[in-house]
Each structure stands twice: as structure tokens, then as C-alpha cells.
Design an enzyme around this catalytic site. Structure first.
Site, PDB file in Angstrom:
ATOM      1  N   SER A   1       0.835  -1.196   0.000  1.00 18.43           N
ATOM      2  CA  SER A   1       0.000   0.000   0.000  1.00 18.43           C
ATOM      3  C   SER A   1       0.869   1.246   0.000  1.00 18.43           C
ATOM      4  CB  SER A   1      -0.905   0.005   1.242  1.00 18.43           C
ATOM      5  OG  SER A   1      -1.509   1.260   1.442  1.00 18.43           O
TER       6      SER A   1
ATOM      7  N   ARG B   1     -22.238  -8.510 -46.738  1.00 20.85           N
ATOM      8  CA  ARG B   1     -21.056  -7.976 -46.049  1.00 20.85           C
ATOM      9  C   ARG B   1     -21.499  -6.841 -45.155  1.00 20.85           C
ATOM     10  NH1 ARG B   1     -16.919  -7.262 -49.621  1.00 20.85           N
ATOM     11  NH2 ARG B   1     -15.806  -6.057 -48.037  1.00 20.85           N
TER      12      ARG B   1
END
Length: 390
Positions: free
Chosen positions: A279, A318
Site C-alpha cells: 500500500s 457484407r
């Protein structure tokens, strides 16, 4: 911290991706694969009699020395929506002469990009399979070593009954073995060349279209599909589902380790490395970084999977809309999966097991976790509902 691309941000290190996957999905590797496919296409067309053999030889030779201008390709993509037209223009200039006209003959941009995608996925799956195998072996070793390490089972976040930590480890490992087994069937459906031309008819090649398709598949060591799959994306969604299954299983492992590493439980630590998970202000902490990342990456892939299912909706022959949605989604899933496998391996290699704390947590229950066993023992002498009540 917010960034344009969390998977490749230098500030994030390897939290969300790995150097191997970033390289595989990088611009240089993708363009090199596109050039490789264009050269293979020329050779395949020459073999089928679709273009002159000397043109195919010239294209193949030129491809080996081609140095693309990535910035110009990017500008071309901004105009055309895909990088292939700009790339092909550069490659034709590099080939020169009469052979230049035969570059990209009969193909469409999607043929090249989809085939490159399949080649990339093939490499990625090899990497994932190796990582899964290594992780499964390590978890098996841990499971054998802890088959007699007694701990509390917890169901619905409450103490339940005694179990074995080895059994828990085996439970983490089991789906990974299944995921490896799933790969064989997935590869058969996924690793297919894409070649159909502008509308999927191979019309420019006349009666040689199927021969070219099969020759191209052979050049690239891919399967030849029965027909082009421009708008049939189920295998890509299946692959995305597999990625999410893998990270989901690893996320479960990470969730369990994180819970068992809580200060009040203290049965596991991710690592014996004192600097891991430190930490910025609390010197006593060792945050379960890899466990947290496994949960995060699993949740990311679960959400991204929905987008891949949205991308199944290709209109007509497509699509640009659904196709480009895949580009935004699938690479992140690949990077998240590789990162998750590395995080899980780090946990498996560094896991610190406190068997004494596991036993102490059982004893702290004052025997209540043996209530089920006591009720069954009493049931030999009275009705079980009465035994449970007692």
C-alpha cells in the site's frame, strides 16, 4: 487511472495484458500478416492458373523485402474504413512492373483481414493452451500436497462444514482441463481461411475460384470452408465464449483466494514476497493484486462477450458495422485472457498456505461446523428432523 487504451498503457504494466499478446496484436505483426496473406494468395492463384506464375513469383519475392508505411496505411483506413486499400497500393508500388497489377487479384479487404484474424487467433490459442497446461499441472501438484489439509468450507458466505484444501484446489483446476479439451473442436471450426471476393461469389476467378480457395488454405495451413464466412461469425462468437469461460474460471479462483486472504480469515497469501501488493500509506497491507485482477478481467470478458454476440448481426452479404465492432471487442478479450492466465500462474507459483490458521478457524466455531456430522450420527438413534433440531 483513465487512459485511451488500458490494455497497452505503459502505466498499467502487465495488469491487463502481456507483452506477448501486445506484440501479437500490434500494428507491425498485423501488417506483416496481411502481406504474408497477399503473397500466399498470389502463389495460390498461380498454382490454380488464375494469374501468371512469374507475377506470383515477383509478388512473393517483393513481399519479403516490403517495408510498409504504417502512418500512410492509417490515413488510408480513415478514408476507406479498412487498411487494405492503402496497404495494397504500397505493395503494388513496391512490386512494380506488370506483376503489380496481379496483387490482391480477385480478393476483397475482408478476405485479407479475416484471414489475418484467424492466423492471429491460431497463435493466441497455442499460447493459451500452453499456459493452461502449465497452470493445471501446478494446481494438481498443490492439490496432491494439500489433500489432507483440513479447512472450513463456506457456503453462501457462511461457515458450512470441514473440507480439504486439496479438494478446493482440484475444483479450481477441473474447468481448466475442460477448457483445454474444448480447444480441439473449436479449432476445427475456427481456423478456416477467408476468401470470397467482393460478394462472396469469387466471380473474378471464374471456374478457378474454389481451386484458389483451397490452394490458399494450403499455403497458410488453414482449413478450406465450404463457402465464404463473411457474414457467418458464429465461430468468432464461440471463440469469444471460450475466452470468457477461461477468464470466468480463473476469476472464481481469484475470488476465492482474495476472500481467504482477508485479514480476519488469513488462510492464504498470494505470495511470500513482502513487496507484492504493498500500500502507498498502510505498511501492514499486502493487497491481493492478482486475485483482484482475475475478477476484473473475468467481468470484462463477460461484458465484452455480449458485444461479440451483437456483432453476429451482419446485414446481407457484407457488413461494416458489425465487422468493426469485432475489432473493438475481440482484441481486448484476447489480452485480458492472457493476462488472467499469467496472474493465475503467479498465484499458483507463490501461494502461501497457512494450514494452522485453517485449523484454528475450524476450532473457533466451537464445534458448530460439525453440526451436520452430529445430526447424522444422532439420526441412527432418532428421527433425523429431531436430531437436526437437537
Amino acid at each position: 487511472p483513465m487512459t485511451g487504451d488500458p490494455f497497452t498503457a505503459a502505466l498499467h504494466g502487465d495488469l491487463f495484458s502481456t507483452s506477448e499478446m501486445r506484440t501479437l496484436l500490434g500494428d507491425g505483426a498485423r501488417v506483416a500478416a496481411m502481406v504474408r496473406v497477399e503473397a500466399a494468395l498470389a502463389r495460390a492463384e498461380a498454382a490454380a492458373g488464375g494469374i501468371p506464375a512469374d507475377a506470383a513469383a515477383a509478388i512473393s519475392a517483393a513481399a519479403a523485402s516490403f517495408a510498409p508505411d504504417l502512418a500512410a496505411i492509417g490515413a488510408g483506413s480513415d478514408t476507406a474504413g479498412v487498411p487494405i486499400p492503402a496497404l495494397v497500393a504500397q505493395l503494388r508500388r513496391h512490386v512494380g512492373g506488370d506483376a503489380a497489377a496481379w496483387v490482391h487479384w480477385g480478393a476483397t479487404s475482408q478476405d485479407i483481414i479475416d484471414t489475418v484474424l484467424v492466423l492471429t487467433l491460431r497463435e493466441a490459442l497455442v499460447l493459451f493452451e500452453c499456459r493452461l497446461e502449465t497452470l493445471a499441472e501446478r494446481l494438481a501438484t498443490l492439490a496432491r500436497g494439500h489433500r489432507d489439509t483440513v479447512m472450513l468450507a463456506r457456503t453462501r458466505l457462511q461457515q458450512a462444514a470441514p473440507t480439504s484444501f486439496g479438494l478446493k484446489l482440484a475444483g479450481w483446476r477441473a474447468p481448466l482441463v475442460d477448457h483445454r479439451a474444448r480447444l480441439a473442436a473449436l479449432r476445427q471450426r475456427l481456423l478456416q481461411v477467408q476468401f470470397g471476393g467482393a460478394a462472396g461469389t469469387l466471380a473474378p476467378l471464374g471456374d478457378r475460384g474454389i481451386a484458389v480457395l483451397e490452394a490458399l488454405a494450403g499455403e497458410l495451413d488453414l482449413a478450406a470452408p465450404a463457402l465464404p464466412w463473411h457474414t457467418r461469425r458464429d465461430t468468432l462468437a464461440e471463440c469469444a465464449g471460450w475466452l470468457s469461460l477461461v477468464t470466468g474460471s480463473l476469476g472464481k479462483l481469484g475470488f476465492d483466494v482474495g476472500l481467504m486472504a482477508q485479514s480476519e480469515i488469513g488462510e492464504l497469501r498470494e505470495s511470500g514476497d513482502a513487496g507484492r501488493g504493498g500500500s502507498s500509506t498502510l505498511p501492514q497491507k499486502a493487497n491481493p493484486v492478482s486475485s483482484e485482477m482475475l475478477v476484473t478481467l473475468a467481468r470484462h470478458n463477460a461484458g465484452a462477450l455480449a458485444a461479440m454476440h451483437q456483432a453476429l448481426l451482419h446485414e446481407n452479404e457484407r457488413s461494416g458495422m458489425a465487422w468493426s465492432l469485432e475489432w473493438l471487442t475481440l482484441p481486448g478479450m484476447l489480452m485480458a485472457t492472457d493476462a488472467a492466465l499469467v496472474h493465475a500462474q503467479r498465484i499458483a507459483d507463490g501461494l502461501v498456505v497457512d494450514a494452522a490458521r485453517m485449523r484454528a478457524n475450524i476450532e473457533a466455531s466451537g464445534g458448530l461446523v460439525l453440526a451436520e456430522a452430529a445430526s447424522f450420527a444422532l439420526a441412527a438413534h432418532m428421527p433425523r428432523p429431531a436430531a437436526q433440531a437437537l
